[in-house]
Scaffold this active site. Structure first.
Site, PDB file in Angstrom:
ATOM      1  N   TYR A  27       0.793  -1.091   0.174  1.00 42.48           N
ATOM      2  CA  TYR A  27       0.079  -0.106  -0.198  1.00 42.48           C
ATOM      3  C   TYR A  27       0.762   1.342  -0.034  1.00 42.48           C
ATOM      4  O   TYR A  27       0.444   2.367  -0.489  1.00 42.48           O
ATOM      5  CB  TYR A  27      -1.202  -0.037   1.329  1.00 42.48           C
ATOM      6  CG  TYR A  27      -2.124  -0.921   0.764  1.00 42.48           C
ATOM      7  CD1 TYR A  27      -3.096  -0.941   0.189  1.00 42.48           C
ATOM      8  CD2 TYR A  27      -2.018  -2.126   1.457  1.00 42.48           C
ATOM      9  CE1 TYR A  27      -4.110  -1.801  -0.232  1.00 42.48           C
ATOM     10  CE2 TYR A  27      -3.015  -3.342   1.230  1.00 42.48           C
ATOM     11  CZ  TYR A  27      -4.144  -2.832   0.173  1.00 42.48           C
ATOM     12  OH  TYR A  27      -5.011  -3.768   0.135  1.00 42.48           O
ATOM     13  N   GLN A  44     -15.701   2.227  -5.538  1.00 40.35           N
ATOM     14  CA  GLN A  44     -14.993   1.031  -4.846  1.00 40.35           C
ATOM     15  C   GLN A  44     -13.498   1.387  -4.801  1.00 40.35           C
ATOM     16  O   GLN A  44     -12.763   0.701  -4.400  1.00 40.35           O
ATOM     17  CB  GLN A  44     -15.137  -0.097  -5.747  1.00 40.35           C
ATOM     18  CG  GLN A  44     -16.365  -0.822  -5.949  1.00 40.35           C
ATOM     19  CD  GLN A  44     -16.585  -1.957  -6.907  1.00 40.35           C
ATOM     20  OE1 GLN A  44     -16.320  -2.874  -6.824  1.00 40.35           O
ATOM     21  NE2 GLN A  44     -16.911  -1.477  -8.353  1.00 40.35           N
ATOM     22  N   HIS A  60     -14.913   0.863  -0.274  1.00 42.68           N
ATOM     23  CA  HIS A  60     -13.865   0.097   0.045  1.00 42.68           C
ATOM     24  C   HIS A  60     -12.659   1.126   0.637  1.00 42.68           C
ATOM     25  O   HIS A  60     -11.558   0.338   0.876  1.00 42.68           O
ATOM     26  CB  HIS A  60     -13.113  -0.477  -1.148  1.00 42.68           C
ATOM     27  CG  HIS A  60     -14.004  -1.368  -1.974  1.00 42.68           C
ATOM     28  ND1 HIS A  60     -13.908  -2.033  -3.070  1.00 42.68           N
ATOM     29  CD2 HIS A  60     -15.206  -1.942  -1.256  1.00 42.68           C
ATOM     30  CE1 HIS A  60     -14.871  -2.946  -3.120  1.00 42.68           C
ATOM     31  NE2 HIS A  60     -15.776  -2.951  -2.280  1.00 42.68           N
ATOM     32  N   CYS A  95      -6.292   3.611  13.096  1.00 41.20           N
ATOM     33  CA  CYS A  95      -5.621   3.049  14.276  1.00 41.20           C
ATOM     34  C   CYS A  95      -6.485   2.084  14.775  1.00 41.20           C
ATOM     35  O   CYS A  95      -7.565   2.224  15.140  1.00 41.20           O
ATOM     36  CB  CYS A  95      -5.338   4.129  15.387  1.00 41.20           C
ATOM     37  SG  CYS A  95      -4.540   3.725  16.781  1.00 41.20           S
ATOM     38  N   GLY A 134     -16.799   1.124 -15.180  1.00 43.02           N
ATOM     39  CA  GLY A 134     -15.427   0.657 -14.867  1.00 43.02           C
ATOM     40  C   GLY A 134     -15.137  -0.298 -13.775  1.00 43.02           C
ATOM     41  O   GLY A 134     -14.071  -0.277 -13.325  1.00 43.02           O
ATOM     42  N   SER A 145     -15.493  -4.544 -13.284  1.00 41.05           N
ATOM     43  CA  SER A 145     -15.689  -5.954 -13.793  1.00 41.05           C
ATOM     44  C   SER A 145     -16.939  -6.775 -13.290  1.00 41.05           C
ATOM     45  O   SER A 145     -17.260  -7.839 -13.694  1.00 41.05           O
ATOM     46  CB  SER A 145     -14.403  -6.793 -13.668  1.00 41.05           C
ATOM     47  OG  SER A 145     -13.965  -6.705 -12.248  1.00 41.05           O
ATOM     48  N   LEU A 163     -14.995  -0.569 -20.231  1.00 42.75           N
ATOM     49  CA  LEU A 163     -14.501  -0.709 -21.593  1.00 42.75           C
ATOM     50  C   LEU A 163     -14.963  -1.936 -22.229  1.00 42.75           C
ATOM     51  O   LEU A 163     -14.891  -2.193 -23.503  1.00 42.75           O
ATOM     52  CB  LEU A 163     -12.893  -1.248 -21.296  1.00 42.75           C
ATOM     53  CG  LEU A 163     -11.904  -1.058 -22.201  1.00 42.75           C
ATOM     54  CD1 LEU A 163     -11.809   0.128 -23.161  1.00 42.75           C
ATOM     55  CD2 LEU A 163     -10.485  -1.304 -21.667  1.00 42.75           C
ATOM     56  N   GLU A 164     -15.472  -3.182 -21.459  1.00 49.30           N
ATOM     57  CA  GLU A 164     -16.011  -4.124 -22.179  1.00 49.30           C
ATOM     58  C   GLU A 164     -17.210  -4.829 -21.338  1.00 49.30           C
ATOM     59  O   GLU A 164     -16.945  -4.402 -20.142  1.00 49.30           O
ATOM     60  CB  GLU A 164     -14.688  -5.264 -22.007  1.00 49.30           C
ATOM     61  CG  GLU A 164     -14.235  -5.630 -20.699  1.00 49.30           C
ATOM     62  CD  GLU A 164     -12.963  -6.280 -20.984  1.00 49.30           C
ATOM     63  OE1 GLU A 164     -12.245  -6.500 -21.985  1.00 49.30           O
ATOM     64  OE2 GLU A 164     -12.417  -6.779 -19.896  1.00 49.30           O
ATOM     65  N   ALA A 202     -13.287   4.994 -20.569  1.00 49.97           N
ATOM     66  CA  ALA A 202     -14.234   5.787 -19.778  1.00 49.97           C
ATOM     67  C   ALA A 202     -14.099   7.610 -20.038  1.00 49.97           C
ATOM     68  O   ALA A 202     -14.946   8.043 -20.047  1.00 49.97           O
ATOM     69  CB  ALA A 202     -13.666   5.829 -18.175  1.00 49.97           C
TER      70      ALA A 202
HETATM   71  N1  APR Z   1     -12.247   2.659 -19.113  1.00 52.93           N
HETATM   72  C1  APR Z   1     -13.411   2.128 -18.659  1.00 52.93           C
HETATM   73  N2  APR Z   1     -13.320   0.938 -18.169  1.00 52.93           N
HETATM   74  C2  APR Z   1     -12.103   0.194 -18.032  1.00 52.93           C
HETATM   75  C3  APR Z   1     -10.846   0.987 -18.566  1.00 52.93           C
HETATM   76  C4  APR Z   1     -11.254   2.264 -19.392  1.00 52.93           C
HETATM   77  N3  APR Z   1     -10.116   2.792 -19.680  1.00 52.93           N
HETATM   78  N4  APR Z   1      -9.979   0.211 -18.505  1.00 52.93           N
HETATM   79  C5  APR Z   1     -10.287  -0.885 -17.860  1.00 52.93           C
HETATM   80  N5  APR Z   1     -11.781  -0.993 -17.806  1.00 52.93           N
HETATM   81  C6  APR Z   1     -12.576  -1.677 -17.223  1.00 52.93           C
HETATM   82  C7  APR Z   1     -12.190  -3.407 -17.251  1.00 52.93           C
HETATM   83  O1  APR Z   1     -12.601  -3.842 -18.559  1.00 52.93           O
HETATM   84  C8  APR Z   1     -12.945  -3.960 -16.154  1.00 52.93           C
HETATM   85  O2  APR Z   1     -13.954  -4.519 -16.405  1.00 52.93           O
HETATM   86  O3  APR Z   1     -12.546  -1.707 -15.805  1.00 52.93           O
HETATM   87  C9  APR Z   1     -12.941  -2.933 -14.997  1.00 52.93           C
HETATM   88  C10 APR Z   1     -11.952  -3.240 -13.806  1.00 52.93           C
HETATM   89  O4  APR Z   1     -12.154  -4.255 -13.153  1.00 52.93           O
HETATM   90  P1  APR Z   1     -11.281  -4.765 -11.917  1.00 52.93           P
HETATM   91  O5  APR Z   1      -9.824  -4.634 -12.356  1.00 52.93           O
HETATM   92  O6  APR Z   1     -12.001  -5.833 -11.230  1.00 52.93           O
HETATM   93  O7  APR Z   1     -11.768  -3.554 -10.989  1.00 52.93           O
HETATM   94  P2  APR Z   1     -12.915  -3.381  -9.890  1.00 52.93           P
HETATM   95  O8  APR Z   1     -14.062  -3.851 -10.608  1.00 52.93           O
HETATM   96  O9  APR Z   1     -12.824  -1.813  -9.557  1.00 52.93           O
HETATM   97  O10 APR Z   1     -12.641  -4.375  -8.590  1.00 52.93           O
HETATM   98  C11 APR Z   1     -13.550  -4.137  -7.502  1.00 52.93           C
HETATM   99  O11 APR Z   1     -11.802  -5.776  -6.541  1.00 52.93           O
HETATM  100  O12 APR Z   1      -9.958  -6.439  -5.545  1.00 52.93           O
HETATM  101  C12 APR Z   1     -11.093  -5.535  -5.445  1.00 52.93           C
HETATM  102  O13 APR Z   1     -11.141  -3.928  -3.780  1.00 52.93           O
HETATM  103  C13 APR Z   1     -10.654  -4.116  -4.959  1.00 52.93           C
HETATM  104  O14 APR Z   1     -12.418  -2.386  -5.440  1.00 52.93           O
HETATM  105  C14 APR Z   1     -11.572  -3.318  -5.928  1.00 52.93           C
HETATM  106  C15 APR Z   1     -12.705  -4.505  -6.252  1.00 52.93           C
END
Ligand code: APR
Length: 270
Positions: A87, A124, A142, A150, A209, A211, A237-238, A254
């Site tokens: 971190y 998140q 999160h 603390c 943004g 997954s 993105l997908e 985004a």
């Molecule tokens: N624009 C839009 N979306 C994007 C871009 C972009 N430029 N780049 C990546 N992405 C999308 C990816 O396609 C994916 O679907 O963002 C998503 C990111 O997903 P994760 O990496 O799983 O992140 P997130 O969903 O925020 O994770 C949730 O998981 O480990 C934990 O606590 C952590 O808060 C986090 C939580």
């Protein structure tokens, strides 16, 4: 997601609200209103173009380091130095002057400012890019990377740089209790009452943004379809894990799709 990491997360998540990984959910139905109150859920994808890593993309954080080594209470108990180092590095990365909010963060701040009804932004993300862009009605479910908590007195401190087990809490003067103010797998996300209350009365839910792998956030879309019967929109993105649950979907970076969507929402707002 590695099977072991999933097992760790699920084993530590008996209650519905604990941070956990779970499979997809069933579709409900939804409706739209003129200027409904809005809940926006954002994830790591919205900060990707600011230069911050996502978690589950090919080059994401969880491809480089294991969840069970750095993002569980057990990992911190076992090896606090390693968790602090992880971190500390991310905190330094966030403070790099190249890391700035993008047009996507700014568009959400403008939406909050101009939309006639309430807009609650639930993120998140543990970065501070939404607040730097000007968002105020914001929940960091999160936690926040720039804050330490603390374990002895519960005080939050936003003024510390690198954390270590040697540090003394500025509030209670006890040593060794400071930890990153982030929610690890198996822990309870923050402000869930406020979030579910807003989800329960919103008319529009926008997921950006993320997954859709991590609960409870990944379950919000099902919640608003069943409880609020709100319109649901995915901007990513997908397609995410729960993509088919969203009535409306737009895919692309985004910085392009979020400002474009917000422009359309605000088109008839004075
Ligand atoms: N624009 C839009 N979306 C994007 C871009 C972009 N430029 N780049 C990546 N992405 C999308 C990816 O396609 C994916 O679907 O963002 C998503 C990111 O997903 P994760 O990496 O799983 O992140 P997130 O969903 O925020 O994770 C949730 O998981 O480990 C934990 O606590 C952590 O808060 C986090 C939580």
């Amino acid at each position: 997601m590695a099977r072991r990491a999933r097992a760790v997360a699920e084993a530590k998540a008996p209650a519905a609200l604990l941070l956990r990984l779970t499979p997809a959910v069933e579709p409900g139905d939804f409706h739209a209103m003129a200027h409904p109150s809005i809940v926006v859920l954002s994830g790591a994808g919205i900060s990707k173009e600011s230069g911050l890593d996502t978690f589950r993309d090919k080059d994401g954080l969880w491809a480089k380091v294991r969840i069970e080594d750095v993002a569980t209470p057990e990992a911190f108990e076992r090896d606090p130095g390693r968790v602090h180092a992880f971190y500390n590095e991310r905190r330094r990365g966030l403070r790099n002057s190249n890391v700035q909010p993008t047009a996507a963060h700014r568009a959400l701040a403008e939406l909050e400012q101009r939309w006639p009804s309430e807009v609650l932004l639930v993120t998140q993300n543990i970065d501070d890019l939404h607040e730097r862009a000007g968002s105020h009605k914001l929940v960091h479910m999160h936690g926040e990377l720039l804050k330490a908590r603390c374990a002895h007195c519960g005080a939050l401190d936003g003024g510390l740089d690198d954390l270590s087990i040697e540090l003394v809490c500025p509030a209670c003067r006890e040593q060794g209790g400071l930890r990153p103010h982030v929610v690890w797998f198996g822990e309870m996300p923050l402000e869930m009452d406020r979030i579910y209350e807003a989800l329960g009365r919103c008319g529009l839910f926008i997921s950006i943004g993320t997954s859709g792998n991590v609960y409870p956030a990944a379950g919000f879309v099902q919640e608003v379809r069943q409880v609020a019967r709100a319109r649901t929109v995915e901007l990513n993105l997908e397609p995410s894990e729960g993509a088919t649950l969203f009535e409306e979907r737009h895919y692309g970076p985004a910085t392009e799709i979020v400002p474009a969507y917000v422009r359309r929402l605000l088109a008839d707002v004075a």
